[in-house]
Design a protein around this motif. Structure first.
Motif, PDB file in Angstrom:
ATOM      1  N   ILE A 225      27.874  29.009  27.062  1.00 24.79           N
ATOM      2  CA  ILE A 225      27.494  29.790  28.046  1.00 24.79           C
ATOM      3  C   ILE A 225      26.114  30.491  28.133  1.00 24.79           C
ATOM      4  O   ILE A 225      25.686  31.324  26.841  1.00 24.79           O
ATOM      5  N   VAL A 226      24.938  30.534  29.114  1.00 26.64           N
ATOM      6  CA  VAL A 226      23.982  31.391  28.758  1.00 26.64           C
ATOM      7  C   VAL A 226      24.651  32.383  29.845  1.00 26.64           C
ATOM      8  O   VAL A 226      24.536  32.263  31.652  1.00 26.64           O
ATOM      9  N   ASN A 227      24.926  33.818  28.948  1.00 24.44           N
ATOM     10  CA  ASN A 227      24.484  34.523  30.262  1.00 24.44           C
ATOM     11  C   ASN A 227      23.750  34.965  30.419  1.00 24.44           C
ATOM     12  O   ASN A 227      22.260  35.387  29.590  1.00 24.44           O
ATOM     13  N   LYS A 228      23.451  35.764  31.298  1.00 27.68           N
ATOM     14  CA  LYS A 228      22.005  36.769  32.036  1.00 27.68           C
ATOM     15  C   LYS A 228      21.580  35.754  32.233  1.00 27.68           C
ATOM     16  O   LYS A 228      19.757  35.855  31.685  1.00 27.68           O
ATOM     17  N   TYR A 229      21.368  34.668  32.565  1.00 29.07           N
ATOM     18  CA  TYR A 229      20.505  32.975  32.211  1.00 29.07           C
ATOM     19  C   TYR A 229      19.334  33.822  32.786  1.00 29.07           C
ATOM     20  O   TYR A 229      17.891  32.884  32.154  1.00 29.07           O
ATOM     21  N   ASP A 230      19.048  34.601  34.118  1.00 26.60           N
ATOM     22  CA  ASP A 230      17.727  34.871  35.030  1.00 26.60           C
ATOM     23  C   ASP A 230      17.037  35.563  34.486  1.00 26.60           C
ATOM     24  O   ASP A 230      15.888  35.837  34.482  1.00 26.60           O
ATOM     25  N   LEU A 231      16.893  36.795  32.898  1.00 28.23           N
ATOM     26  CA  LEU A 231      16.638  37.123  32.253  1.00 28.23           C
ATOM     27  C   LEU A 231      14.923  36.684  31.596  1.00 28.23           C
ATOM     28  O   LEU A 231      14.354  37.257  31.551  1.00 28.23           O
ATOM     29  N   ASN A 232      15.449  35.804  31.282  1.00 28.45           N
ATOM     30  CA  ASN A 232      14.225  34.530  30.495  1.00 28.45           C
ATOM     31  C   ASN A 232      14.353  33.161  30.049  1.00 28.45           C
ATOM     32  O   ASN A 232      15.188  32.617  29.596  1.00 28.45           O
ATOM     33  N   LEU A 233      13.942  32.673  31.723  1.00 25.86           N
ATOM     34  CA  LEU A 233      13.655  31.173  31.755  1.00 25.86           C
ATOM     35  C   LEU A 233      13.450  30.609  30.231  1.00 25.86           C
ATOM     36  O   LEU A 233      14.148  29.497  30.513  1.00 25.86           O
ATOM     37  N   ARG A 246      22.185  17.399  22.999  1.00 25.85           N
ATOM     38  CA  ARG A 246      24.120  16.725  22.131  1.00 25.85           C
ATOM     39  C   ARG A 246      25.024  16.584  22.438  1.00 25.85           C
ATOM     40  O   ARG A 246      25.672  16.447  22.572  1.00 25.85           O
ATOM     41  N   ASN A 247      25.021  16.318  24.091  1.00 25.61           N
ATOM     42  CA  ASN A 247      25.657  16.348  24.853  1.00 25.61           C
ATOM     43  C   ASN A 247      26.727  17.735  25.650  1.00 25.61           C
ATOM     44  O   ASN A 247      28.018  17.320  25.462  1.00 25.61           O
ATOM     45  N   ILE A 248      26.109  18.660  25.289  1.00 21.93           N
ATOM     46  CA  ILE A 248      27.245  19.797  25.514  1.00 21.93           C
ATOM     47  C   ILE A 248      26.901  20.664  26.888  1.00 21.93           C
ATOM     48  O   ILE A 248      25.232  20.574  27.322  1.00 21.93           O
ATOM     49  N   PRO A 249      27.764  20.785  27.657  1.00 22.94           N
ATOM     50  CA  PRO A 249      28.042  20.978  28.543  1.00 22.94           C
ATOM     51  C   PRO A 249      27.337  22.526  29.034  1.00 22.94           C
ATOM     52  O   PRO A 249      27.989  23.212  27.560  1.00 22.94           O
ATOM     53  N   VAL A 250      26.548  23.048  29.747  1.00 23.79           N
ATOM     54  CA  VAL A 250      25.318  24.322  29.731  1.00 23.79           C
ATOM     55  C   VAL A 250      26.051  24.865  31.250  1.00 23.79           C
ATOM     56  O   VAL A 250      26.528  24.287  31.810  1.00 23.79           O
ATOM     57  N   VAL A 251      27.234  26.036  31.296  1.00 24.51           N
ATOM     58  CA  VAL A 251      26.948  27.054  32.027  1.00 24.51           C
ATOM     59  C   VAL A 251      26.457  28.394  32.200  1.00 24.51           C
ATOM     60  O   VAL A 251      26.948  29.051  31.129  1.00 24.51           O
ATOM     61  N   LYS A 252      25.776  28.035  33.742  1.00 23.84           N
ATOM     62  CA  LYS A 252      24.934  29.807  32.904  1.00 23.84           C
ATOM     63  C   LYS A 252      25.161  30.313  34.435  1.00 23.84           C
ATOM     64  O   LYS A 252      25.428  30.069  35.639  1.00 23.84           O
ATOM     65  N   ILE A 253      25.269  31.854  33.861  1.00 23.71           N
ATOM     66  CA  ILE A 253      25.832  32.946  34.803  1.00 23.71           C
ATOM     67  C   ILE A 253      24.415  33.675  34.571  1.00 23.71           C
ATOM     68  O   ILE A 253      24.019  34.100  33.491  1.00 23.71           O
ATOM     69  N   PRO A 254      23.552  34.432  36.344  1.00 21.42           N
ATOM     70  CA  PRO A 254      22.524  35.274  36.136  1.00 21.42           C
ATOM     71  C   PRO A 254      22.917  36.642  36.271  1.00 21.42           C
ATOM     72  O   PRO A 254      24.021  37.361  35.458  1.00 21.42           O
ATOM     73  N   TYR A 255      21.671  37.584  36.083  1.00 20.99           N
ATOM     74  CA  TYR A 255      22.400  38.475  35.542  1.00 20.99           C
ATOM     75  C   TYR A 255      22.852  39.300  37.373  1.00 20.99           C
ATOM     76  O   TYR A 255      23.253  38.920  37.759  1.00 20.99           O
TER      77      TYR A 255
END
Ligand code: SF4
Ligand code: SF4
Length: 289
Positions: A225-233, A246-255
């Motif tokens: 999980i990348v939290n506050k992903y939009d703070l540093n793209l 590495r085939n790892i799923p990512v979920v991005k949560i914006p601020y």
């Protein structure tokens, strides 16, 4: 299924993820939510608006050695066996234990023929049992002023390991970092949710925990999980590239002001009528797929 929610550094949003995923899992079975971050247990405050009932509080003690100088002949045997180098002898004069270094293993007491090492019990923290919103809670909490949160957390995980098997889902809000306690939680879990944030420091800690997992636990199912992903793209791109390779799923949560406000007032996002619920539902889909 045991789901560990971990992150290289504190303050990245682990507890928000753990609490909201636990609440969503209630529709699928019996849920236990574990707060293993004894230094900074946040599960209880995160749920406070819906009411947490604490049913039982156990004390956790540790062993602290005390040397009776009138019995000690300064033979030095305890110094040789102390794994933490916590015992100091000033030759011919006196002996001291540095409490902040002592791990409480008891070796000094075992090797002392003169019975000069006395055992003292020190209250280190608490294990709380409770309920909230149809979930069982298990919370570790360090006593204010004490430092050995791993003692409290480890005691809780060891004592309740058997009981956790009775739940369909156990969600463990892990302490931050990559220490031995965190490794033990990751090792004993089926799924790892690794939470990071879009900052250079977050990226450095993310790499550290992923390296540990790659080297020691490469087979475990992982969601990042990348939290506050939009703070540093730029950082978010780096994390996504790492995971893609590495085939790892990512979920991005914006601020989100909504998430911050709900967290501050102890109201879980998934129980509110807000758009941000969809991020937690997406994480859940990845966990159970
Ligand atoms: S082993 Fe016992 S007698 Fe020897 S130095 Fe240590 S405390 Fe003193
Ligand atoms: S209890 Fe263990 S770590 Fe502490 S002083 Fe004794 S030997 Fe060293």
């Amino acid at each position: 299924m045991i789901i560990a929610v971990a992150g290289g550094k504190g303050g990245v949003g682990k507890t928000i993820i753990a609490v909201n995923i636990a609440l969503l899992l209630r529709d699928r079975g019996r849920v236990m939510l574990v707060d293993a971050d004894a230094d900074n247990p946040c599960v209880e405050p995160t749920l406070r608006s819906i009411g947490v009932t604490i049913e039982n509080v156990e004390e956790v003690h540790r062993y602290r050695p005390k040397i009776l100088e009138d019995k000690c002949d300064l033979c030095g045997r305890c110094v040789e066996v102390c794994p933490e180098h916590a015992i100091i002898i000033i030759p011919g004069q006196r002996i001291m234990i540095v409490d902040t270094l002592c791990a409480g293993c008891g070796c000094c007491s075992i090797v002392c023929d003169r019975k000069a090492v006395q055992e003292e019990k020190v209250l280190e923290g608490y294990i709380k049992r409770g309920r909230a919103a149809n979930m069982d809670l298990l919370i570790s909490e360090l006593k204010p002023g004490e430092k050995r949160s791993y003692v409290v957390m480890t005691k809780m995980m060891e004592t309740y390991r058997g009981e956790l098997k009775r739940y369909d889902y156990v969600i463990v809000d892990s302490p931050p970092g990559t220490g031995a306690g965190v490794f033990s939680i990751l090792k004993n879990s089926d799924v790892h949710i690794i939470v990071t944030e879009a900052s250079r420091l977050g990226l450095a800690d993310f790499r550290k925990i992923m390296k540990l997992k790659e080297e020691k636990l490469p087979q475990k199912k992982t969601i990042v999980i990348v939290n506050k992903y939009d703070l540093n793209l730029e950082v978010t791109d780096e994390i996504e590239r790492y995971c893609r390779e590495r085939n790892i799923p990512v979920v991005k949560i914006p601020y989100s002001d909504n998430i911050a406000r709900l967290y501050m007032t102890g109201r879980p996002v998934v129980l509110e009528n807000v758009e941000e619920k969809k991020f937690f539902e997406e994480i859940l889909r990845r966990v159970v797929s």
